[in-house]
Design an enzyme around this catalytic site. Sequence first.
Site, PDB file in Angstrom:
ATOM      1  CG  HIS A   6      42.571  22.487  36.240  1.00 56.86           C
ATOM      2  ND1 HIS A   6      42.110  21.939  37.399  1.00 56.86           N
ATOM      3  CD2 HIS A   6      42.099  21.686  35.245  1.00 56.86           C
ATOM      4  CE1 HIS A   6      41.388  20.854  37.126  1.00 56.86           C
ATOM      5  NE2 HIS A   6      41.386  20.684  35.826  1.00 56.86           N
TER       6      HIS A   6
ATOM      7  N   GLY B 132      32.493  20.256  21.267  1.00 56.06           N
ATOM      8  CA  GLY B 132      33.139  18.995  21.612  1.00 56.06           C
ATOM      9  C   GLY B 132      32.095  18.134  22.300  1.00 56.06           C
TER      10      GLY B 132
ATOM     11  NE  ARG C 115      38.654  15.765  40.423  1.00 51.91           N
ATOM     12  CZ  ARG C 115      39.138  16.007  39.209  1.00 51.91           C
ATOM     13  NH1 ARG C 115      40.128  16.885  39.055  1.00 51.91           N
ATOM     14  NH2 ARG C 115      38.650  15.391  38.167  1.00 51.91           N
TER      15      ARG C 115
ATOM     16  N   GLY D 107      31.280  16.690  26.997  1.00 53.46           N
ATOM     17  CA  GLY D 107      30.229  17.383  26.239  1.00 53.46           C
ATOM     18  C   GLY D 107      28.886  16.674  26.306  1.00 53.46           C
TER      19      GLY D 107
ATOM     20  CG  ASP E 190      32.967  16.572  18.298  1.00 51.54           C
ATOM     21  OD1 ASP E 190      34.001  16.630  17.603  1.00 51.54           O
ATOM     22  OD2 ASP E 190      32.958  16.148  19.468  1.00 51.54           O
TER      23      ASP E 190
HETATM   24  N1  APR Z   1      36.188  21.387  17.261  1.00 55.72           N
HETATM   25  C1  APR Z   1      35.227  20.775  17.977  1.00 55.72           C
HETATM   26  N2  APR Z   1      35.411  19.631  18.647  1.00 55.72           N
HETATM   27  C2  APR Z   1      36.614  19.055  18.583  1.00 55.72           C
HETATM   28  C3  APR Z   1      37.677  19.625  17.856  1.00 55.72           C
HETATM   29  C4  APR Z   1      37.427  20.849  17.172  1.00 55.72           C
HETATM   30  N3  APR Z   1      38.375  21.467  16.464  1.00 55.72           N
HETATM   31  N4  APR Z   1      38.747  18.818  17.992  1.00 55.72           N
HETATM   32  C5  APR Z   1      38.379  17.790  18.767  1.00 55.72           C
HETATM   33  N5  APR Z   1      37.084  17.927  19.129  1.00 55.72           N
HETATM   34  C6  APR Z   1      36.255  17.012  19.916  1.00 55.72           C
HETATM   35  C7  APR Z   1      36.581  15.537  19.685  1.00 55.72           C
HETATM   36  O1  APR Z   1      36.084  15.103  18.429  1.00 55.72           O
HETATM   37  C8  APR Z   1      35.898  14.883  20.879  1.00 55.72           C
HETATM   38  O2  APR Z   1      34.585  14.442  20.562  1.00 55.72           O
HETATM   39  O3  APR Z   1      36.416  17.177  21.306  1.00 55.72           O
HETATM   40  C9  APR Z   1      35.838  16.012  21.918  1.00 55.72           C
HETATM   41  C10 APR Z   1      36.582  15.699  23.192  1.00 55.72           C
HETATM   42  O4  APR Z   1      35.933  14.643  23.816  1.00 55.72           O
HETATM   43  P1  APR Z   1      36.721  13.484  24.591  1.00 55.72           P
HETATM   44  O5  APR Z   1      37.836  12.985  23.744  1.00 55.72           O
HETATM   45  O6  APR Z   1      35.711  12.514  25.093  1.00 55.72           O
HETATM   46  O7  APR Z   1      37.408  14.278  25.822  1.00 55.72           O
HETATM   47  P2  APR Z   1      36.742  14.755  27.204  1.00 55.72           P
HETATM   48  O8  APR Z   1      37.002  13.719  28.239  1.00 55.72           O
HETATM   49  O9  APR Z   1      35.356  15.204  26.969  1.00 55.72           O
HETATM   50  O10 APR Z   1      37.705  15.995  27.558  1.00 55.72           O
HETATM   51  C11 APR Z   1      37.755  17.142  26.751  1.00 55.72           C
HETATM   52  O11 APR Z   1      38.398  18.548  28.581  1.00 55.72           O
HETATM   53  O12 APR Z   1      39.080  17.988  30.740  1.00 55.72           O
HETATM   54  C12 APR Z   1      39.481  18.374  29.464  1.00 55.72           C
HETATM   55  O13 APR Z   1      41.692  17.454  29.305  1.00 55.72           O
HETATM   56  C13 APR Z   1      40.357  17.338  28.843  1.00 55.72           C
HETATM   57  O14 APR Z   1      41.098  18.702  27.037  1.00 55.72           O
HETATM   58  C14 APR Z   1      40.201  17.651  27.385  1.00 55.72           C
HETATM   59  C15 APR Z   1      38.757  18.141  27.279  1.00 55.72           C
END
Ligand code: APR
Length: 311
Positions: free
Chosen positions: A178, A10, A154, A15, A34
């Site tokens: 959490h 991700g 925090r 990430g 990703d």
């Molecule tokens: N495999 C890999 N990556 C994936 C998949 C998958 N099957 N499905 C979604 N993703 C990727 C998305 O494409 C996106 O780029 O996960 C990434 C998540 O990034 P953001 O939307 O920016 O979210 P982020 O703020 O990084 O948070 C990610 O962490 O804190 C937790 O609640 C939050 O569950 C969320 C996660």
Amino acid sequence: ARRNKIAVVGAGNIGGNIGLLCAERRLGDVVLYDIERVAGPTKGKALDINQLNAVRGLDTRLVGTSDFADAEGADVVIVTAGVPRKPGMSRDDLVGVNMPIISDVAEKVKKHTPNAFVIVISNPLDAMVYAMHKVAGLADHMVCGMAGVLDSSRFRFFVSEALDVSIEDVHAVVLGGHGDDMVPLTRLCSVGGVPLESLLPKDKLDAIVDRTRKGGGELVQLFGTGSAYFAPAESAVSMAESYLLDRKRVLPVAARLHGEYGIDGYFFGVPARIGGGGVEKVYEIALDPAEKVMLDKSFHAVKAVVESCKL
Ligand code: APR
């Protein structure tokens, strides 16, 4: 000798920042993985950070990919895949959408990186780390969830602000799930060895506990379109570092419990030693009755979400 390899699953907000922080700490080479749909931005983030590394003289390399086979040989896998919260949502509201994503990632971990130390960040955290362990078939000590480092940071920040003291001297632990029922232990928070409870009146302590519990939600409200990412990224990288450098730091993490705190078979936030052996040891804190009630409440919330996943 060879460089460590860190796979980040991700390559979104958290990430991308993990990639940056790993490079900055010279922790190892990084694979940002990703899904195909965002292959361009994923490759772009890796390239952009490589060019930052050139400015800084850092030798670590990043690769962006939508082929999980590129993660093979990773020492650590950090999972951020999934959807973040929107204003008004609880982390538990994400279970339906993030559960299939974690299952997909876990199948890939099982196939390509079965021996890595896996750190899960995706929410709802305690259920997602449970699913990762189960679906990927990982050893108990080789998988944990990132929550307590963030939540206690925090808490520490709010204390350092209230007392106008260095953050370095504020020590604290937050136990439990959490979620909004997490248990910040004011009784055990110390400021340079001075008990916090002797430094702030009860109403101020209660306000800090409440703000800590809702700390993620405060950021979701402020951002409007997503959730916190700088501090979550740093928290996970500090856990990865303790494993890779065998630092044996004692950090609050979501670890699989075997009877500690009266809990068996679930992942839950507790202090643990993270070293070259993974989650090497879980520490049990003797809780007073009121703390025990709060921890039980938190556990019931976690258990309900895990059970709703029908794993
Ligand atoms: N495999 C890999 N990556 C994936 C998949 C998958 N099957 N499905 C979604 N993703 C990727 C998305 O494409 C996106 O780029 O996960 C990434 C998540 O990034 P953001 O939307 O920016 O979210 P982020 O703020 O990084 O948070 C990610 O962490 O804190 C937790 O609640 C939050 O569950 C969320 C996660």
